[in-house]
Design an enzyme around this catalytic site. Structure first.
Site, mmCIF file in Angstrom:
data_model
loop_
_atom_site.group_PDB
_atom_site.id
_atom_site.type_symbol
_atom_site.label_atom_id
_atom_site.label_comp_id
_atom_site.label_asym_id
_atom_site.label_seq_id
_atom_site.Cartn_x
_atom_site.Cartn_y
_atom_site.Cartn_z
ATOM 1 N N HIS A 1 0.815 -1.208 0.000
ATOM 2 C CA HIS A 1 0.000 0.000 0.000
ATOM 3 C C HIS A 1 0.854 1.267 0.000
ATOM 4 O O HIS A 1 0.509 2.253 -0.647
ATOM 5 C CB HIS A 1 -0.921 -0.011 1.230
ATOM 6 C CG HIS A 1 -1.955 1.067 1.242
ATOM 7 N ND1 HIS A 1 -3.076 1.031 0.447
ATOM 8 C CD2 HIS A 1 -2.024 2.223 1.942
ATOM 9 C CE1 HIS A 1 -3.807 2.106 0.670
ATOM 10 N NE2 HIS A 1 -3.192 2.848 1.571
ATOM 11 N N SER B 1 -7.744 4.806 -3.064
ATOM 12 C CA SER B 1 -8.676 3.717 -2.773
ATOM 13 C C SER B 1 -8.810 3.510 -1.270
ATOM 14 O O SER B 1 -7.889 3.788 -0.504
ATOM 15 C CB SER B 1 -8.190 2.416 -3.414
ATOM 16 O OG SER B 1 -6.952 2.020 -2.850
ATOM 17 N N HIS B 2 -9.970 3.020 -0.867
ATOM 18 C CA HIS B 2 -10.200 2.552 0.494
ATOM 19 C C HIS B 2 -11.010 1.268 0.420
ATOM 20 O O HIS B 2 -12.061 1.124 1.034
ATOM 21 C CB HIS B 2 -10.888 3.611 1.344
ATOM 22 C CG HIS B 2 -10.099 3.980 2.567
ATOM 23 N ND1 HIS B 2 -10.666 4.299 3.763
ATOM 24 C CD2 HIS B 2 -8.751 4.054 2.777
ATOM 25 C CE1 HIS B 2 -9.722 4.569 4.656
ATOM 26 N NE2 HIS B 2 -8.551 4.430 4.071
ATOM 27 N N ASN B 3 -10.488 0.320 -0.371
ATOM 28 C CA ASN B 3 -11.226 -0.903 -0.674
ATOM 29 C C ASN B 3 -11.331 -1.836 0.524
ATOM 30 O O ASN B 3 -12.433 -2.237 0.915
ATOM 31 C CB ASN B 3 -10.541 -1.655 -1.828
ATOM 32 C CG ASN B 3 -10.428 -0.818 -3.078
ATOM 33 O OD1 ASN B 3 -11.192 0.113 -3.300
ATOM 34 N ND2 ASN B 3 -9.447 -1.135 -3.919
ATOM 35 N N ASP C 1 -5.029 15.044 1.109
ATOM 36 C CA ASP C 1 -3.999 15.050 0.068
ATOM 37 C C ASP C 1 -4.056 16.325 -0.765
ATOM 38 O O ASP C 1 -3.022 16.799 -1.259
ATOM 39 C CB ASP C 1 -4.180 13.840 -0.859
ATOM 40 C CG ASP C 1 -3.642 12.559 -0.258
ATOM 41 O OD1 ASP C 1 -2.835 12.631 0.688
ATOM 42 O OD2 ASP C 1 -4.027 11.475 -0.730
ATOM 43 N N GLN D 1 -7.534 9.821 12.126
ATOM 44 C CA GLN D 1 -7.782 10.781 11.044
ATOM 45 C C GLN D 1 -7.579 12.231 11.485
ATOM 46 O O GLN D 1 -7.384 12.519 12.665
ATOM 47 C CB GLN D 1 -9.207 10.585 10.531
ATOM 48 C CG GLN D 1 -9.455 9.220 9.918
ATOM 49 C CD GLN D 1 -8.730 9.049 8.601
ATOM 50 O OE1 GLN D 1 -9.137 9.574 7.580
ATOM 51 N NE2 GLN D 1 -7.633 8.307 8.627
#
Length: 746
Positions: free
Chosen positions: A45, A90-92, A113, A314
């Site tokens: 990742h 992505s946050h799959n 970002d 976060q």
């Protein structure tokens, strides 16, 4: 006896050879904190260790590119001293485990970002892929994931105050055990407002700002670099918890602090949290960073150094400020009610040195973690053969019924249920939002607007990753051109299975090479993106799914709708009917929704002709020579005609064709380089098409409330627009409300 056993190494998803490299780099056994740091930074990742050597093949430069790959987001010059920053992530894996928070924090991460570069976010798009909603075995779970993901995207974007202006939503069996949640964001700023994630200036202060650190998200990056197993449901602690209201405060505080001139560098604490932000900033600048974890604001007692370094809590950022000007930063963040604490300083030795209550718990060269992470040229073979090459019998006895089935299918039906949960108009910049060919936002204070489109097609890439990816780039550029925009730059999210399987690695290599070829030809350099691998559950991989996001620019007044505007207009097909072979029909939505089959190969793409078609429609839209413009994509001509009828007035069309193709192919094949336009006076349409050496066929005229399609006087389709629209409009709600019949024999 060594503390680091083989089981501990495996639990950190490191190989024995990687552990041996760690021993060589350090000259000693790592501490457990150091092992955790290596595990996240050397994860797929964060390091792109399987794809990086192939990503070098992508074109990354043009006169407009101000920042390409390697920073938090790419930056493109759009003129008049204005730039845009954009990226897709992505946050799959998190969205499979915890759909709401996984999707929400995906939005939060991509927004950070953007504003870490100094840009104010103006728009979000999402590319979503789920399993079947009506499958007896997985339908209930897939519905739960869909509802949670959409709610998470809506919650974060709406609360933060950024419009979600478009995207795509696809349903496919290959995503039953592995949904895809890819989120794109774009922001705007002036050239003199750009910031970078570098820790320069020995002696400068390293300042932690934003939310406090907790235990959520620990090992999130390495969790996203592994296949799912039956135990994956136990990984909820790896999923972060987001607070969009705090992120809004963080945005305003960061942008205000940037204006003080005291900030030297700034980095989002995203994947790998405090670890990635420190070592990446130091590696880019060729400096070291020393931090004291006891100074880090914490929301839970008793956190270890390991937990703090790997937490992905976060709404946190890391700043490097000029020594002596720290008080200017603190003042701004106090105003916004946020923590701002000096936790360290920039050093000259190139090391990441982590202390906890004065004791060194990690001491690693920054470059070893970031730029010099392992890179593999993994063995690759021909891509996995997913479907047979030969076509079944697909003669139809009810083409109108087939059209209705397509319009009511999950992929092609209206996604209003999804996007009505999003605020697409906040900040009042949206000129074209969800449902349009491409999203368009105006840049206030200028005469320029920015268009954005996301596209992917896992079915075509399953048949041929290289050709499928080229078709995706062409489709994305065509969507922008149909909106009147000149495509200028690309970001991408490459979603694939396990790269350690040579046939999957073959898919990855072929797709990247197709992406490189198409982006180079259409002059849309790649400024950054994301690679998401190991999208597999119990050994079953998703379809190869590259998602391409392309941005373009256009004059603000140029936006033209896709729907027919009035009766009596001439309908023209730019690009012509195009030929199609039975093999090229196997990846279409008709093959999926009507025949429940997949075979053959993707349609052929003539990139030179595609480019001329795009130039033609751009000129027509900008000259206002057409009333509507809509490209032919999934579902082919019949579906595109139907969508053109679904405007507010429900204008229909009488279409008369003269073609030798079988009716199923004529109506539903998905050959590229074709666009439907309508005009009261088509003379200019034909003139522009001739100049570009593009075929332009008059195929009919608009009329009131009915869609009729004939070929050589034979009626193929005859249906009321209202009936078609109702099927299309309410299909997704019906899919979600219809009980799933569970197979009790399973």
């Amino acid at each position: 006896m060594s503390k680091i056993t083989g089981d501990v190494i495996a639990a950190h998803q490191l190989t024995q050879s990687e552990y041996d490299k760690i021993l060589s780099l350090l000259g000693r056994e790592p501490t457990i904190t150091e092992l955790g740091i290596f595990s996240v930074m050397w994860s797929e990742h964060c390091s792109y260790k399987s794809s990086r050597i192939h990503l070098r093949k992508l074109p990354t430069e043009s006169p407009r590119v101000l920042q390409g790959p390697g920073e938090n987001a790419g930056i493109i010059d759009i003129g008049d001293g204005i730039a845009i920053a954009f990226k897709i992530e992505s946050h799959n894996h998190p969205s499979f485990i915890e759909p709401f928070q996984g999707a929400a924090t995906g939005v939060g991460g991509i927004l950070r970002d953007i504003f870490t570069m100094g840009a104010r976010p103006l728009a979000v798009l999402d590319s979503l892929r789920f399993g079947r909603l009506d499958d007896p075995a997985t339908g209930a779970r897939n519905r739960r994931i869909l509802e949670g993901v959409v709610a998470g995207v809506a919650h974060y974007g709406n609360c933060f105050g950024v419009p979600t202006v478009g995207g795509e939503c696809v349903f496919e069996p290959s995503y039953d055990g592995n949904p895809l949640v890819n989120v794109f964001a774009l922001g705007v700023f002036r050239h003199d407002e750009i910031f970078y994630g570098t820790a320069s200036g020995v002696g400068n202060s390293v300042i932690y700002v934003g939310a406090k650190t907790g235990r959520d998200g620990i090992h999130g990056a390495s969790m996203a670099s592994a296949e799912f197993t039956e135990e994956s449901k136990q990984k909820r602690p790896n999923v972060q918890v987001g607070d969009p209201f705090m992120e809004k405060l963080l945005l305003e505080a960061c942008l205000e602090a940037m204006k003080t001139g005291a900030i030297v560098g700034i980095q989002d604490m995203g994947a790998a949290g405090l670890t990635s932000s420190t070592c990446e900033m130091g590696s880019r600048a060729g400096t070291g960073i020393e931090i004291e974890l006891a100074s880090v604001p914490q929301r839970e007692p008793g956190m270890t150094a390991y937990e703090m370094m790997l937490s992905e809590s976060q709404e946190r950022m890391l700043l490097v400020a000029e020594c002596g000007r720290e008080s200017e930063i603190y003042s701004v963040f106090r105003k916004w009610g946020l923590d701002a604490v000096q936790i360290g300083s920039v050093t000259s030795d190139g090391m990441l040195r982590v202390k906890h209550n004065g004791k060194i718990t990690a001491e690693i060269p920054n470059r070893a973690l970031a730029d010099e992470a392992p890179r593999y040229d993994r063995p690759h073979t021909a891509p996995l053969q997913i479907a047979p090459p030969d076509a079944p019998d697909f003669r139809s006895h009810d083409l109108t019924g087939d059209l209705k089935k397509l319009l009511a299918s999950g992929d092609l039906c209206s996604k209003r249920w999804v996007y009505e949960q999003y605020d697409s108009q906040v900040r009042t910049n949206t000129l074209a939002g969800p449902g349009a060919e491409a999203a368009v936002i105006r840049i206030k204070g200028t005469k320029t607007s920015v268009a954005m489109a996301l596209d992917g097609n896992g079915r075509y890439c399953a048949l041929d990753p290289r050709q499928g990816t080229k078709l995706i780039v062409a489709e994305c550029c065509r969507n922008l051109s149909t909106a009147g925009a000149l495509p200028i730059a690309t970001t991408n999210n490459l979603n694939f299975g396990n790269p350690e399987r040579p046939e999957i690695m073959g898919q990855i290599v072929e797709s990247i090479e197709g992406l490189a070829e198409a982006c180079r030809f259409f002059e849309v350099p790649v400024t950054g993106g994301n690679v998401s691998l190991y999208n597999e559950t119990l050994g079953k991989a998703i379809f190869p799914t590259p998602v391409v996001g392309i941005v373009g620019i256009l004059p603000t007044a140029a936006v033209v709708p896709l729907a027919f505007q009035q009766r009596g207009a001439t309908v023209v097909l730019l690009g012509g009917i195009r030929d199609c072979t039975p093999a090229e029909f196997g990846g279409t939505q008709y093959a999926k929704a009507v025949l429940d089959a997949l075979w053959g190969k993707p349609p052929a793409l003539d990139m030179d002709y595609e480019k001329r078609v795009q130039a033609t429609v751009r000129e027509l839209v900008r000259q206002r020579a057409v009333q509507s413009a809509h490209d032919l994509g999934e579902g082919g001509l019949a579906v595109a005609l139907s969508e053109c009828c679904f405007g507010p007035e429900k204008i229909g069309a009488d279409i008369r064709l003269d073609a030798v193709l079988p009716p199923e192919m004529l109506l539903f094949h998905e050959g590229p380089s074709r666009i439907l336009v309508s005009a009261l006076d088509p003379a200019e349409v034909f003139a522009v098409a001739r100049r570009n050496n593009v075929q332009a066929l008059t195929i009919g005229a608009t009329l009131e409330s009915r869609l009729i399609v004939r070929n050589r006087n034979e009626i193929l389709i005859d249906a009321g627009v209202g009936e078609l629209h109702d099927l299309w409009r309410h299909a997704l709600e019906h899919l979600l409300q219809t009980p799933v019949l569970v197979n009790t024999n399973v």
